[in-house]
Write a protein that holds these residues in place. Structure first.
Motif, PDB file in Angstrom:
ATOM      1  N   ILE A 195       0.846  -1.206   0.000  1.00 18.77           N
ATOM      2  CA  ILE A 195       0.000   0.000   0.000  1.00 18.77           C
ATOM      3  C   ILE A 195       0.876   1.248   0.000  1.00 18.77           C
ATOM      4  N   GLY A 196       2.001   1.181   0.727  1.00 19.31           N
ATOM      5  CA  GLY A 196       2.934   2.314   0.727  1.00 19.31           C
ATOM      6  C   GLY A 196       3.492   2.582  -0.664  1.00 19.31           C
ATOM      7  N   THR A 199       0.696   4.064  -2.806  1.00 18.43           N
ATOM      8  CA  THR A 199       0.457   5.455  -2.416  1.00 18.43           C
ATOM      9  C   THR A 199       1.521   6.369  -3.028  1.00 18.43           C
ATOM     10  N   GLY A 200       2.774   5.939  -2.980  1.00 23.32           N
ATOM     11  CA  GLY A 200       3.850   6.733  -3.559  1.00 23.32           C
ATOM     12  C   GLY A 200       3.691   6.909  -5.061  1.00 23.32           C
ATOM     13  N   ILE A 201       3.244   5.857  -5.729  1.00 24.32           N
ATOM     14  CA  ILE A 201       3.033   5.935  -7.182  1.00 24.32           C
ATOM     15  C   ILE A 201       1.954   6.951  -7.512  1.00 24.32           C
ATOM     16  N   VAL A 226     -13.211  -4.381  -4.229  1.00 23.39           N
ATOM     17  CA  VAL A 226     -11.964  -5.158  -4.260  1.00 23.39           C
ATOM     18  C   VAL A 226     -11.149  -4.779  -3.032  1.00 23.39           C
ATOM     19  N   LYS A 227     -10.476  -5.724  -2.453  1.00 24.43           N
ATOM     20  CA  LYS A 227      -9.667  -5.452  -1.267  1.00 24.43           C
ATOM     21  C   LYS A 227      -8.602  -4.404  -1.575  1.00 24.43           C
ATOM     22  N   LEU A 228      -8.306  -3.614  -0.558  1.00 21.98           N
ATOM     23  CA  LEU A 228      -7.345  -2.522  -0.718  1.00 21.98           C
ATOM     24  C   LEU A 228      -5.992  -3.038  -1.187  1.00 21.98           C
ATOM     25  N   ARG A 229      -5.531  -4.157  -0.629  1.00 24.59           N
ATOM     26  CA  ARG A 229      -4.223  -4.677  -1.020  1.00 24.59           C
ATOM     27  C   ARG A 229      -4.203  -5.126  -2.476  1.00 24.59           C
ATOM     28  N   ASP A 230      -5.374  -5.590  -2.989  1.00 28.59           N
ATOM     29  CA  ASP A 230      -5.427  -6.014  -4.386  1.00 28.59           C
ATOM     30  C   ASP A 230      -5.381  -4.807  -5.322  1.00 28.59           C
ATOM     31  N   ILE A 231      -6.041  -3.720  -4.927  1.00 19.82           N
ATOM     32  CA  ILE A 231      -5.944  -2.479  -5.701  1.00 19.82           C
ATOM     33  C   ILE A 231      -4.491  -2.006  -5.729  1.00 19.82           C
ATOM     34  N   ALA A 232      -3.858  -2.022  -4.559  1.00 12.10           N
ATOM     35  CA  ALA A 232      -2.464  -1.585  -4.466  1.00 12.10           C
ATOM     36  C   ALA A 232      -1.561  -2.486  -5.305  1.00 12.10           C
ATOM     37  N   ARG A 233      -1.792  -3.792  -5.244  1.00  7.94           N
ATOM     38  CA  ARG A 233      -0.967  -4.730  -6.017  1.00  7.94           C
ATOM     39  C   ARG A 233      -1.093  -4.452  -7.515  1.00  7.94           C
ATOM     40  N   HIS A 234      -2.306  -4.146  -7.963  1.00  4.53           N
ATOM     41  CA  HIS A 234      -2.530  -3.856  -9.381  1.00  4.53           C
ATOM     42  C   HIS A 234      -1.769  -2.599  -9.810  1.00  4.53           C
ATOM     43  N   ILE A 235      -1.771  -1.588  -8.971  1.00  3.68           N
ATOM     44  CA  ILE A 235      -1.085  -0.328  -9.303  1.00  3.68           C
ATOM     45  C   ILE A 235       0.429  -0.559  -9.380  1.00  3.68           C
ATOM     46  N   VAL A 236       0.950  -1.303  -8.404  1.00  2.00           N
ATOM     47  CA  VAL A 236       2.396  -1.573  -8.378  1.00  2.00           C
ATOM     48  C   VAL A 236       2.793  -2.434  -9.582  1.00  2.00           C
ATOM     49  N   ALA A 237       1.979  -3.452  -9.879  1.00  3.41           N
ATOM     50  CA  ALA A 237       2.284  -4.326 -11.003  1.00  3.41           C
ATOM     51  C   ALA A 237       2.253  -3.562 -12.313  1.00  3.41           C
TER      52      ALA A 237
END
Length: 242
Positions: A195-196, A199-201, A226-237
């Motif tokens: 998530i960090g 957020t930075g992205i 969608v779970k917050l961690r899954d949203i974050a994972r998608h953004i990072v990926a």
């Protein structure tokens, strides 16, 4: 006669079998050490079924399964394909007989699966598994986690086997709780880092501050369900894929 052999911390084949209570305590201590050295819950389950065969008098095979109300038994770990097959072939009659007893009592046994007993254990008898001893590891309103040991001879599990089994399952339950907490903490740390990063992205991409970026993640999670961690994972990926 009880079997006796030397303590070895990492060799299941040399796990000490008890002859008197101090030897039982020693064997359980070695078992507890091996259980607590496991790194994941699945590793703990696999270790537990292997240890059960060495610790419980008469035990030749073992599995750990989950029972859920209104559903069939689901096997999580097993010592060999024979007991895995037994779990897969268990008819509804077995589920409503032997296994359903475990909702109201911590231990359920089948003295001789070939004896019939209202349809209980017929599939086990066909596989040559005559004696069954099941003990609860975890219990809540909807789900039970159960350790079961099997033997080819009828009447293989006496009061001593049940007593040792109850002591052993207490150790297994504690080890499972411990490794589950470790897994949850590890996942929480990974989620926090993910998530960090996300957020930075967003801060860089949208020129916003950390609070606004985090709020954006939360809104996306709610809108997409969608779970917050899954949203974050998608953004990072997506960033890493560029």
């Amino acid at each position: 006669m009880p079997k006796r052999f030397v303590v070895a911390a990492f060799d299941f084949s040399e796990l000490p079998r008890y002859a008197v209570d101090f030897e039982l305590a020693e064997a359980l201590s070695v078992a507890a050490q091996q259980l607590h050295e496991t790194s994941t819950s699945q590793h703990t389950l696999r270790t537990a079924v292997r240890l059960a065969v060495h610790l419980l008098p008469g035990a030749e095979h073992a599995d750990i399964s989950v029972l859920e109300r209104e559903t069939r038994r689901r096997t999580l770990a097993w010592t060999d394909e024979l007991v895995r097959t037994a779990a897969a072939l268990s008819p509804d009659g077995d589920q409503q007989g032997h296994w359903s007893d475990l909702w109201t009592t911590p231990v359920a046994a089948i003295e001789d699966s070939a004896a019939g007993d209202g349809g209980r254990g017929r599939s086990l008898s066909g596989l040559g598994l005559r004696s069954v001893l099941s003990m609860r590891l975890r219990a809540d309103r909807r789900k039970l986690t159960v350790l079961t040991v099997y033997a080819r001879e009828p009447g293989a599990f006496d009061e001593s086997a049940t007593r040792i089994g109850r002591l052993f399952t207490a150790h297994v339950s504690i080890a499972l709780d411990s490794v589950t907490v470790r897994e949850q903490l590890t996942e929480a740390m990974r989620t926090r880092d993910l998530i960090g990063q996300a957020t930075g992205i967003l801060m860089e991409r949208l020129d916003i501050d950390a609070a606004e970026a985090f709020d954006s993640l939360v809104r996306a999670s709610q809108q997409e369900n969608v779970k917050l961690r899954d949203i974050a994972r998608h953004i990072v990926a997506a960033r890493d894929g560029q």
